[in-house]
Write an enzyme that holds these catalytic residues in place. Structure first.
Site, short mmCIF file in Angstrom:
data_model
loop_
_atom_site.label_atom_id
_atom_site.label_comp_id
_atom_site.label_asym_id
_atom_site.label_seq_id
_atom_site.Cartn_x
_atom_site.Cartn_y
_atom_site.Cartn_z
N HIS A 34 0.84 -1.21 0.00
CA HIS A 34 0.00 0.00 0.00
C HIS A 34 0.87 1.26 0.00
CE1 HIS A 34 -3.43 2.59 1.32
NE2 HIS A 34 -2.45 3.26 1.91
N GLU A 35 1.86 1.29 0.88
CA GLU A 35 2.70 2.48 0.98
C GLU A 35 3.57 2.65 -0.26
OE1 GLU A 35 2.12 4.65 3.14
OE2 GLU A 35 0.75 3.39 4.28
N HIS A 40 1.62 4.23 -3.09
CA HIS A 40 1.51 5.69 -3.05
C HIS A 40 2.69 6.33 -3.80
CE1 HIS A 40 -1.99 6.55 -0.69
NE2 HIS A 40 -1.58 5.88 0.37
N GLU A 59 -6.24 6.71 -1.76
CA GLU A 59 -6.20 5.61 -0.80
C GLU A 59 -6.76 4.33 -1.42
OE1 GLU A 59 -4.64 5.52 1.86
OE2 GLU A 59 -4.32 7.60 2.40
#
Length: 290
Positions: A153-154, A157, A210
């Protein structure tokens, strides 16, 4: 007469700003999503207004300052810390698949560090600077699959350049303010907004960002052989731990229920990647257990 001239001036500056905006958005590389895996759209073209090298250099400086402060306070985990070894082992499996979503990431100087803190938090800055806090690992008791989902997820980004896009949009707001202030003689409001926009650490992301990071992160983890179903258990844990006090890593938008729903809706595509990594079929995958 003066009012007419002022309106003409505003129109002139607005046209100039629009030209700059359209030129910036039309230029620069466009990273297309892979043909297989989780379906995600193209990354925003707004980001082309911000030089990637400039943003990444700013991120490196902020990351180094953070490490220095943590080291002085004995809050930077040493290389032999078991949890840091674990994180770096997982990253070695995940990072080769980052290029699928952003070919430029091949030249990034990836770095993974662990900060001793009760915060339930993790992040990845532009250019591949990853940080985990011991709080997210210990309080949520994350297994390797769940850690991979968080890391994915990070990383997503950074790969999808959400920070760059966010800052570009803030710059557009600043540009509009600057155009108006110049036309009305009010000073450099736009310049102030541009300066504030380069603060990378702590930058908040939109609902769409997100969701994008959730899906792309799940995709990357699955390609690396981590069970994407861990995304469901991760958000269940996040929800349970945040009933009294929301965790810093838990964004207020979208909600945990919404994120779980979107993951479930795209799970089959992720499971196909996971099954391929495990050299099996989706039907033969074992049931996911914590």
């Amino acid at each position: 007469m003066r009012m007419l001239k002022r309106r003409q001036t505003i129109k002139k500056y607005t046209s100039m700003g629009l030209f700059v905006f359209l030129t910036a958005c039309a230029s620069g590389p466009r990273h297309l999503p892979p043909a297989d895996g989780v379906k995600a759209g193209e990354s925003s073209s707004f980001k082309n207004m911000v030089p990637a090298s400039q943003l990444e250099a700013s991120a490196v400086r902020q990351y180094d300052v953070m490490k220095q402060k943590a080291a002085k306070g004995n809050a930077l985990a040493p290389d032999n810390h078991p949890q840091l070894i674990r994180l770096r082992t997982i990253s070695k499996r995940i990072l080769p698949y980052a290029q699928v979503w952003n070919p430029d990431s091949k030249s990034w100087k990836w770095e993974v560090n662990l900060f001793v803190s009760d915060q339930v938090n993790a992040f990845c800055m532009p250019g591949g600077k990853i940080a985990f806090y011991t709080g997210i690992l210990e309080k949520l008791k994350l297994n390797d699959d769940e850690v991979a989902i968080v890391m994915g997820h990070e990383i997503a980004h950074a790969l999808r350049e959400h920070a760059r896009d966010r800052i570009a949009k803030e710059q557009m707001t600043g540009l509009g303010a600057n155009i108006l202030s110049q036309a009305l003689g009010l000073g450099g409001l736009g310049s102030q907004a541009l300066g504030q926009g380069m603060q990378v650490l702590g930058l908040s992301f939109s609902r769409a960002d997100e969701k994008d990071a959730d899906l792309v992160g799940m995709d990357i983890a699955a390609r690396a052989g981590y069970d994407p179903r861990a995304g469901i258990s991760l958000w269940q844990k996040m929800g349970a731990s945040s009933k009294d006090k929301p965790a810093e890593w838990l964004s207020t938008h979208p909600s945990g229920e919404t994120r779980i729903y979107e993951m479930q809706r795209n799970m089959l595509d992720a499971l196909k990647l996971y099954a391929k990594a495990k050299n099996t079929t989706v039907d033969q995958l074992p049931e996911y257990k914590l």
